[in-house]
Design a protein around this motif. Structure first.
Motif, PDB file in Angstrom:
ATOM      1  N   MET A  42       0.838  -1.195   0.000  1.00 55.15           N
ATOM      2  CA  MET A  42       0.000   0.000   0.000  1.00 55.15           C
ATOM      3  C   MET A  42       0.878   1.251   0.000  1.00 55.15           C
ATOM      4  N   ARG A  43       0.548   2.200  -0.839  1.00 57.82           N
ATOM      5  CA  ARG A  43       1.286   3.468  -0.865  1.00 57.82           C
ATOM      6  C   ARG A  43       0.464   4.526  -0.145  1.00 57.82           C
ATOM      7  N   ILE A  44       1.110   5.214   0.786  1.00 55.31           N
ATOM      8  CA  ILE A  44       0.440   6.247   1.567  1.00 55.31           C
ATOM      9  C   ILE A  44       1.222   7.546   1.473  1.00 55.31           C
ATOM     10  N   GLU A  45       0.535   8.657   1.732  1.00 55.06           N
ATOM     11  CA  GLU A  45       1.158   9.980   1.657  1.00 55.06           C
ATOM     12  C   GLU A  45       1.438  10.503   3.067  1.00 55.06           C
ATOM     13  N   LEU A  46       2.672  10.941   3.267  1.00 51.19           N
ATOM     14  CA  LEU A  46       3.073  11.562   4.531  1.00 51.19           C
ATOM     15  C   LEU A  46       3.362  13.033   4.262  1.00 51.19           C
ATOM     16  N   HIS A  47       2.414  13.882   4.603  1.00 56.97           N
ATOM     17  CA  HIS A  47       2.526  15.310   4.297  1.00 56.97           C
ATOM     18  C   HIS A  47       3.286  16.063   5.384  1.00 56.97           C
ATOM     19  N   MET A  48       4.053  17.053   4.954  1.00 53.93           N
ATOM     20  CA  MET A  48       4.728  17.927   5.916  1.00 53.93           C
ATOM     21  C   MET A  48       3.702  18.700   6.736  1.00 53.93           C
ATOM     22  N   GLY A  49       4.135  19.133   7.901  1.00 56.20           N
ATOM     23  CA  GLY A  49       3.242  19.908   8.763  1.00 56.20           C
ATOM     24  C   GLY A  49       4.029  20.603   9.849  1.00 56.20           C
ATOM     25  N   SER A  67      10.579   2.607  -2.601  1.00 58.29           N
ATOM     26  CA  SER A  67       9.498   2.588  -1.606  1.00 58.29           C
ATOM     27  C   SER A  67       9.288   3.926  -0.914  1.00 58.29           C
ATOM     28  N   VAL A  68      10.317   4.742  -0.873  1.00 55.41           N
ATOM     29  CA  VAL A  68      10.207   6.075  -0.278  1.00 55.41           C
ATOM     30  C   VAL A  68      10.600   7.092  -1.336  1.00 55.41           C
ATOM     31  N   THR A  69       9.656   7.899  -1.761  1.00 47.75           N
ATOM     32  CA  THR A  69       9.930   8.883  -2.810  1.00 47.75           C
ATOM     33  C   THR A  69       9.601  10.284  -2.308  1.00 47.75           C
ATOM     34  N   VAL A  70      10.436  11.223  -2.701  1.00 43.29           N
ATOM     35  CA  VAL A  70      10.262  12.623  -2.299  1.00 43.29           C
ATOM     36  C   VAL A  70       9.232  13.286  -3.199  1.00 43.29           C
ATOM     37  N   LYS A  71       8.269  13.929  -2.581  1.00 44.43           N
ATOM     38  CA  LYS A  71       7.255  14.710  -3.276  1.00 44.43           C
ATOM     39  C   LYS A  71       7.326  16.151  -2.775  1.00 44.43           C
ATOM     40  N   PRO A  72       6.788  17.109  -3.544  1.00 47.28           N
ATOM     41  CA  PRO A  72       6.846  18.503  -3.059  1.00 47.28           C
ATOM     42  C   PRO A  72       6.228  18.673  -1.680  1.00 47.28           C
ATOM     43  N   ASP A 129       5.708   3.372   0.486  1.00 49.65           N
ATOM     44  CA  ASP A 129       5.151   2.046   0.266  1.00 49.65           C
ATOM     45  C   ASP A 129       5.319   1.277   1.568  1.00 49.65           C
ATOM     46  N   THR A 130       4.212   0.897   2.189  1.00 51.14           N
ATOM     47  CA  THR A 130       4.273   0.286   3.521  1.00 51.14           C
ATOM     48  C   THR A 130       4.948  -1.085   3.517  1.00 51.14           C
ATOM     49  N   ASP A 131       5.168  -1.674   2.352  1.00 59.48           N
ATOM     50  CA  ASP A 131       5.862  -2.971   2.303  1.00 59.48           C
ATOM     51  C   ASP A 131       7.291  -2.866   2.824  1.00 59.48           C
ATOM     52  N   VAL A 132       7.864  -1.649   2.812  1.00 60.62           N
ATOM     53  CA  VAL A 132       9.246  -1.479   3.257  1.00 60.62           C
ATOM     54  C   VAL A 132       9.358  -1.329   4.774  1.00 60.62           C
ATOM     55  N   LEU A 133       8.254  -1.121   5.450  1.00 55.54           N
ATOM     56  CA  LEU A 133       8.296  -0.832   6.888  1.00 55.54           C
ATOM     57  C   LEU A 133       9.040  -1.894   7.703  1.00 55.54           C
ATOM     58  N   PRO A 134       8.851  -3.202   7.444  1.00 55.36           N
ATOM     59  CA  PRO A 134       9.575  -4.196   8.254  1.00 55.36           C
ATOM     60  C   PRO A 134      11.097  -4.114   8.121  1.00 55.36           C
ATOM     61  N   GLN A 135      11.594  -3.454   7.060  1.00 52.92           N
ATOM     62  CA  GLN A 135      13.040  -3.366   6.874  1.00 52.92           C
ATOM     63  C   GLN A 135      13.639  -2.117   7.519  1.00 52.92           C
ATOM     64  N   LEU A 136      12.803  -1.195   7.941  1.00 48.41           N
ATOM     65  CA  LEU A 136      13.315   0.064   8.503  1.00 48.41           C
ATOM     66  C   LEU A 136      13.970  -0.078   9.881  1.00 48.41           C
ATOM     67  N   ASN A 187      -1.377  -2.733  11.321  1.00 47.89           N
ATOM     68  CA  ASN A 187      -2.725  -3.078  11.801  1.00 47.89           C
ATOM     69  C   ASN A 187      -3.716  -1.956  11.545  1.00 47.89           C
ATOM     70  N   ASP A 188      -3.329  -0.713  11.842  1.00 44.57           N
ATOM     71  CA  ASP A 188      -4.240   0.420  11.670  1.00 44.57           C
ATOM     72  C   ASP A 188      -4.559   0.669  10.197  1.00 44.57           C
ATOM     73  N   LEU A 189      -3.580   0.493   9.324  1.00 45.25           N
ATOM     74  CA  LEU A 189      -3.835   0.678   7.893  1.00 45.25           C
ATOM     75  C   LEU A 189      -4.760  -0.418   7.363  1.00 45.25           C
ATOM     76  N   ARG A 190      -4.591  -1.648   7.842  1.00 47.12           N
ATOM     77  CA  ARG A 190      -5.510  -2.735   7.455  1.00 47.12           C
ATOM     78  C   ARG A 190      -6.929  -2.416   7.946  1.00 47.12           C
ATOM     79  N   PHE A 191      -6.995  -1.860   9.156  1.00 48.38           N
ATOM     80  CA  PHE A 191      -8.296  -1.489   9.727  1.00 48.38           C
ATOM     81  C   PHE A 191      -8.990  -0.441   8.860  1.00 48.38           C
ATOM     82  N   GLU A 192      -8.245   0.561   8.428  1.00 50.04           N
ATOM     83  CA  GLU A 192      -8.812   1.605   7.573  1.00 50.04           C
ATOM     84  C   GLU A 192      -9.369   1.027   6.274  1.00 50.04           C
ATOM     85  N   GLN A 193      -8.626   0.092   5.684  1.00 46.87           N
ATOM     86  CA  GLN A 193      -9.077  -0.536   4.441  1.00 46.87           C
ATOM     87  C   GLN A 193     -10.304  -1.396   4.689  1.00 46.87           C
ATOM     88  N   THR A 194     -10.314  -2.129   5.792  1.00 49.70           N
ATOM     89  CA  THR A 194     -11.424  -3.035   6.094  1.00 49.70           C
ATOM     90  C   THR A 194     -12.724  -2.265   6.310  1.00 49.70           C
TER      91      THR A 194
END
Length: 591
Positions: A1-8, A39-44, A50-57, A204-211
């Motif tokens: 799953m690809r998710i957006e992490l916005h600056m704030g 899996s991690v790309t810079v956007k403006p 890409d959450t598939d990379v999380l276990p490797q972090l 778990n939370d991302l699976r919950f959101e999809q479900t």
């Protein structure tokens, strides 16, 4: 799953920079598999993940910290720097003393965890090194000690202890792998704890959101919750939803489950509290003014995703030691700094990488600010970027945080681009840092100048620094008014400085007493600091009458402040009164 992490907010931006640094480190060093290289790309606006990379972090996270804060590297570099001094007869005694202490302190830490008979032998033998003819033996002991230090298990243990205590606990409470009960974990243990405490909740939370979006019956939801029954937030939901229909479940989600304070689109099952981010977090039980929807157990809702990103904040910041205070009241503290801007994430990343490089070179703050604003070509671009610095010192155990914001408005950006190098003449270094930081906070650095002048009077120190500080403060005031050509006011400040020098010469010729100059300087400085124009001018008239010299009309500025403010007039004259080194000062006075 690809998710957006916005600056704030700045702490999230700090976390995003840290996450990207860890990902790049992992990718470049083969820790993260090639299949996840995109899996991690810079956007403006931030990062696409890409959450598939999380276990490797987790592994990349700890290996990054182990390399960045390697105790073996730091101690070996320290020993190497003193080896050269040992070879010089006049520096031998001091260098050997420092080497002995370093080997003894670090050696005892190693022996606390690992039995090394050889190390025990080294610690005993190094005590007997007292003469220059023992240098070769000392070098042998140092080489043996360095071999032990560089053993993987030794370096890992000492480095884990260091960055957990000195770095990470400035940011977080004793959660997960930071709990004292987990001090005996090795690298694999830390990775497992990270994964369990931070990665699993996000997945778990991302699976919950999809479900929630896709279920057709309450049975589907109950099956999902049962599958992940070990996850605490889902246990509560399972009880609440046992007899609810799909429509009632969705209504519950819409009205009862909070959204994240930092990532607004994410569900929040946690709180923004001190154990999650210590510098500005408040303990849940003490957060009386932060009850969300009047729920005392939910002060400031936070998602597991934001909690994970915040864990990368120490890596996204630049960590450095800084002296707080001036003179005898100085205290050395470990600060974390960050460059915040409203530009794209790529620009935020670039500026913070540059900031980190400059700090590692121990560049002074004026040089750092100057270099970071060099890319600004137009005022319109600068106004959009809105550059500012922040830094904080945080001590979790004493619940103390010192947080400083350093804004850089357009007039200061212009000043630093044009005159930043002039501040190099303000020495010692601490006065320059204090001066620049006062300016960036929007405060008048006049208090730094008073301390500086008093230090020169008290210690009979003659330096061009106070004059430069007075002149640069006046230049900043002129820039703030919109004046870009400061040549005229520079000449007035220079003239006041030269008046002080001339009066000093007259006093020394007539009395030859340095103490008399010191006494007069104290009186003038006290009057200037108190803003007492009358006392200052009375003392000034007496000095000129005693020297049989006419008082210059330029001092009318002290009364009327037409061209220069009283503080500039008074302090420029006092700086001249204290100056007695001619050649190098004469060149700089005209610069």
């Amino acid at each position: 799953m690809r998710i957006e992490l916005h600056m704030g907010e700045w702490m999230i931006n700090m976390g995003l920079v840290g996450l990207y640094r860890v990902f790049e480190y992992g990718r470049q060093n083969g820790i993260i598999s090639d299949e996840y290289k995109d899996s991690v790309t810079v956007k403006p606006w931030g990062i696409e993940l890409d959450t598939d990379v999380l276990p490797q972090l987790p592994k990349a996270y700890f290996l990054y910290l182990l390399e960045e804060y390697s105790v073996a590297r730091r101690e070996c570099e320290k020993l190497d720097s003193y080896i050269e001094q040992v070879k010089k007869e006049d520096q031998f005694k001091n260098a050997v003393s420092i080497i002995k202490k370093s080997i003894s302190d670090t050696g005892k830490k190693i022996l606390k965890y690992f039995p090394y008979p050889l190390l025990e032998d080294i610690l005993e033998k190094v005590k007997d090194v007292k003469k220059a003819e023992h240098t070769n033996q000392l070098l042998e002991y140092i080489n043996e000690f360095k071999k032990i230090m560089n053993e993987q298990k030794v370096n890992e243990k000492l480095t884990f202890n260091y960055f957990k205590a000195a770095i990470l606990q400035s940011f977080f409470g004793q959660v997960s792998f930071l709990n004292v009960a987990k001090n005996n974990l090795d690298l694999d243990g830390h990775i497992e704890e990270f994964y369990k405490s931070y990665v699993v909740p996000v997945l778990n939370d991302l699976r919950f959101e999809q479900t929630i979006k896709t279920i057709y019956s309450s049975e589907e939801m109950n099956t999902f919750l049962e599958t992940y029954n070990d996850y605490q937030p889902f246990k509560q939901l399972k009880r609440e939803w046992k007899k609810k229909t799909v429509e009632e479940i969705r209504e519950y989600v819409r009205t009862k489950i909070n959204k994240c304070l930092l990532f607004n689109e994410r569900f929040a099952f946690y709180n923004f509290e001190e154990m999650v981010f210590s510098p500005i977090g408040v303990a849940k039980d003490n957060a009386f003014n932060f009850s969300w929807h009047f729920d005392s157990q939910q002060p400031k809702p936070l998602s597991s995703l934001a909690k994970l990103v915040l864990l990368f904040a120490p890596i996204g910041s630049t960590v450095y030691f800084k002296n707080e205070g001036i003179n005898e009241q100085t205290e050395r503290r470990l600060y974390a700094g960050f460059v915040q801007t409203d530009a794209t994430f790529a620009e935020v990343l670039q500026k913070n990488n540059h900031f980190s490089q400059l700090k590692k070179k121990r560049e002074p703050f004026n040089k750092i600010v100057s270099q970071l604003v060099q890319s600004v070509k137009k005022e319109s671009e600068y106004a959009v970027d809105h550059l500012f610095f922040l830094e904080f010192f945080s001590d979790y155990s004493s619940k103390k945080t010192h947080l400083h914001y350093y804004h850089l408005p357009i007039y200061l950006a212009h000043y630093f681009k044009q005159y930043a190098d002039r501040l190099d003449y303000i020495k010692p270094y601490d006065y320059r840092e204090q001066f620049v930081q006062y300016v960036l906070r929007g405060a008048d650095p006049i208090h730094v100048i008073y301390h500086y002048l008093r230090d020169c009077v008290k210690n009979e120190r003659s330096t061009i620094g106070p004059y430069i500080a007075v002149r640069e403060r006046n230049r900043i005031l002129q820039f703030k008014k919109g004046v870009r050509d400061v040549a005229t006011t520079d000449k007035r400040v220079s003239a006041l400085f030269m008046q002080g020098r001339e009066i000093r010469d007259a006093i020394m010729r007539s009395s030859g007493s340095e103490k008399k100059v010191t006494s007069i300087a104290y009186r003038l400085l006290n009057a200037a600091k108190a803003g007492n124009r009358k006392n200052f001018m009375d003392t000034l008239l007496r000095i000129y009458m005693a020297a049989d010299r006419p008082i210059s009309p330029i001092f009318l500025n002290a009364l009327h402040e037409r061209d220069l403010d009283f503080s500039t007039v008074a302090n420029a004259f006092i700086a001249g009164l204290l100056a007695n080194q001619y050649k190098e000062e004469q060149e700089e006075v005209q610069a």
